[in-house]
Enzyme design. Structure first.
Site: not given
Length: 593
Positions: A477, A532
């Site tokens: 993330d 990401e």
């Protein structure tokens, strides 16, 4: 155009889709009729499915077009008619779902045979897996230039970054024996049962250089702050050994404990161990309610995985899931066990070969969707205990699905009592001090990736999830926030490669990501690593030994954003096919999305 066989398929082969898309792109925008608009919608979907299969196996088509809510179930003994046909795409398990046989079908979708935990095969590298290069010392980090000539002007930056990686990796090898052993520190930190027969009992170990006093206490000793103090060494690492009593562990399984601490500021307080592997909210009436307490998880019989790890597929079809939010009916937080029994079979029947779990790492603030992590090694207790999560992952493996963890190493919750912020009373232990250590948009703390013990903590965290829970990979993330000192805030990344190799790039963070991908691909052949990132950082998805970051895939965040915008804000006749095709195919050469 529809392929007809015993199992109905409502998808063309990748080759046929590509041919049809070429025809559609030629003529679909010329028509202003309703039929032309319908072709526009169908064509855009075909473009999506075609783009999804670039650089993948030609025989693998996306599956599961129809959601489960549109399936029509046939009651036992009912006659067959068009109204109860289940039009299932791809490699479905038949065209009709018999409600009376659903349990048998769920059992049938298991592709692996049960085995004893000790008999499970070790994963092997496949031709499409990323394999770390043992000759990394001889490289200079410039091999990636052959894939992107635009990087030739950044040669100095590539050499500098790879040089820092080589330097740090060699230091880790010299001190810890190997990068892989460095990441095994989860066996030496936290609170755990000693495996040394000469020292039976409980071992507690934490890094807290600013603290002046630490002691282990909890339900097992009536929360006595002075009974079991830690001892501190010259590196700021505290250790306590509590021997067994009459051959029995002094801390019972599934009981609460914490660290009593005097911080660098002189405050007497409590902390959850930074390496705690299970934490629950204290019950009402407890002196620590509503905060979280760590729980000693030491079941009499350790869970043994029954199914072998699946071979990482050449082409991924990932279902992203939030276990807690997957409940139906009453608005309850769902559990790992219920998800395993009711949701997992549906995901498999829809044709997915991988599942990515959000919100697994413990997070006190539920509304953060699992992104304000307080306890990095603990599985969220809202959905069940550690063994129930292991059962879920084991069952997914039985169905041949890879399981990915949405891992959050880009920031951490600013919680103090039940997190690692100000753990020893200083603001700079795990994080940068001052504005550099604070994310203004996320209201959270930023890790100091240059610190030795922070590297130990984060790398061990990755290995913990691979070893203990048998995850098959990670979606990292907030990689954009990790890569840059400005965390991507207010930057559009449209001014050339200088934005990627300038002073705003956090080299220490870049090296951490290189080490992380190097380590996970070494200990787990076929481990999946997804970044990401919205900045378009070059070399992100090239192997580390080439000078890249070592990710396998970049998350194509522009595609879902585009579809949401098209569906919510535009009528179908406003869709721009050129824009759609560009968004779906826009990627760096030789970097997969």
């Amino acid at each position: 155009c529809v392929h007809r066989s015993r199992r109905a398929s409502w998808f063309l082969s990748p080759q046929s889709r590509q041919q049809l898309v070429a025809l559609l792109l030629t003529d679909m925008t010329r028509s202003s009729t309703a039929a032309g608009h319908a072709i526009l919608v169908i064509g855009s979907l075909l473009v999506l499915f075609t783009a999804m299969n670039i650089e993948t196996e030609a025989t693998m088509a996306p599956t599961g077009f129809l959601p489960s809510s549109l399936r029509i179930k046939k009651a036992p003994g009912a006659s067959l008619s068009f109204s109860n046909l289940n039009l299932r795409g791809g490699h479905g398990d038949g065209t009709i779902v018999d409600a009376g046989d659903q349990a048998a079908k769920d059992q049938a979708i298991r592709v692996g045979a049960k085995k004893s935990g000790k008999d499970l095969a070790v994963p092997q590298y496949m031709p499409w897996h990323q394999i770390p290069d043992q000759n990394w010392k001889t490289k200079d980090g410039c091999e990636v230039i052959k894939w992107d000539q635009g990087l030739d002007g950044c040669k100095g930056g590539l050499q500098y970054r790879y040089g820092k990686y080589k330097e740090l990796k060699q230091r880790i090898i010299d001190v810890e024996g190997s990068l892989e052993n460095f990441a095994l520190s989860y066996k030496r930190f936290g609170v755990f049962r000693s495996e040394d027969p000469a020292m039976p009992g409980i071992i507690g170990r934490e890094w807290a250089p600013g603290a002046t006093y630490m002691a282990l206490f909890g339900d097992f000793n009536g929360w006595n702050r002075g009974q079991y103090p830690y001892k501190k060494d010259e590196f700021g690492i505290w250790t306590v050994h509590i021997p067994d009593v009459d051959g029995k562990c002094i801390i019972p399984h599934d009981t609460r404990y914490k660290i009593a601490m005097t911080t660098a500021t002189g405050e007497e307080t409590t902390r959850i161990p930074a390496w705690a592997n299970y934490a629950v909210q204290a019950p009402k009436g407890s002196p620590t309610h509503p905060d979280y307490d760590s729980v000693f998880w030491n079941p009499p019989k350790k869970y043994e995985f029954q199914y072998e790890l699946p071979v990482t597929p050449r082409s991924l079809r990932i279902y992203e899931a939030h276990v807690g939010m997957s409940s139906t009916g009453e608005p309850n937080i769902n559990t790992y066990d219920i998800f395993r029994e009711t949701i997992l079979p549906r995901i498999k029947r829809l044709g997915y070969n991988a599942i990515q779990f959000m919100a697994i790492q413990e997070h006190p603030y539920y509304a953060s969707f699992g992104y304000h992590i307080a306890n990095l090694f603990a599985a969220s207790s809202r959905c069940g205990d550690p063994d129930s999560l292991k059962r879920l992952i084991d069952e997914a493996h039985a169905m041949g699905m890879s399981v990915l963890l949405d891992v959050v190493h880009s920031h951490a919750a600013k919680n103090v009592i039940d997190g690692i912020n100000h753990f020893d009373g200083t603001p700079h232990q795990y994080f940068h001090e001052g504005p550099e250590g604070y994310h203004s948009l996320w209201d959270s703390r930023i890790f100091n990736y240059s610190h030795w013990e922070v590297l130990r903590f984060l790398l061990s965290n990755l290995r913990w999830w691979l070893d203990e829970y048998k995850f098959d990979g990670f979606r990292f993330d907030g990689v954009t926030s990790i890569l840059y000192k400005h965390h991507g805030i207010g930057h559009c990344f449209v001014n050339g490669y200088g934005e990627y190799f300038g002073l705003s790039t956090d080299i220490d963070a870049c090296v951490y990501l290189m080490l992380a991908n190097d380590m996970i691909h070494t200990i787990r052949p076929g481990c999946i690593s997804i970044a990401e990132d919205v900045s378009g950082m070059p070399t992100l998805c090239r192997p580390v030994h080439e000078g890249g970051f070592g990710f396998d895939y970049r998350l194509a965040m522009a595609a879902p954003d585009m579809w949401i915008k098209l569906l919510k804000e535009m009528t179908d006749d406003q869709w721009d096919m050129g824009y759609i095709v560009h968004t779906l195919t826009n990627r760096r050469y030789k970097e997969k999305v």
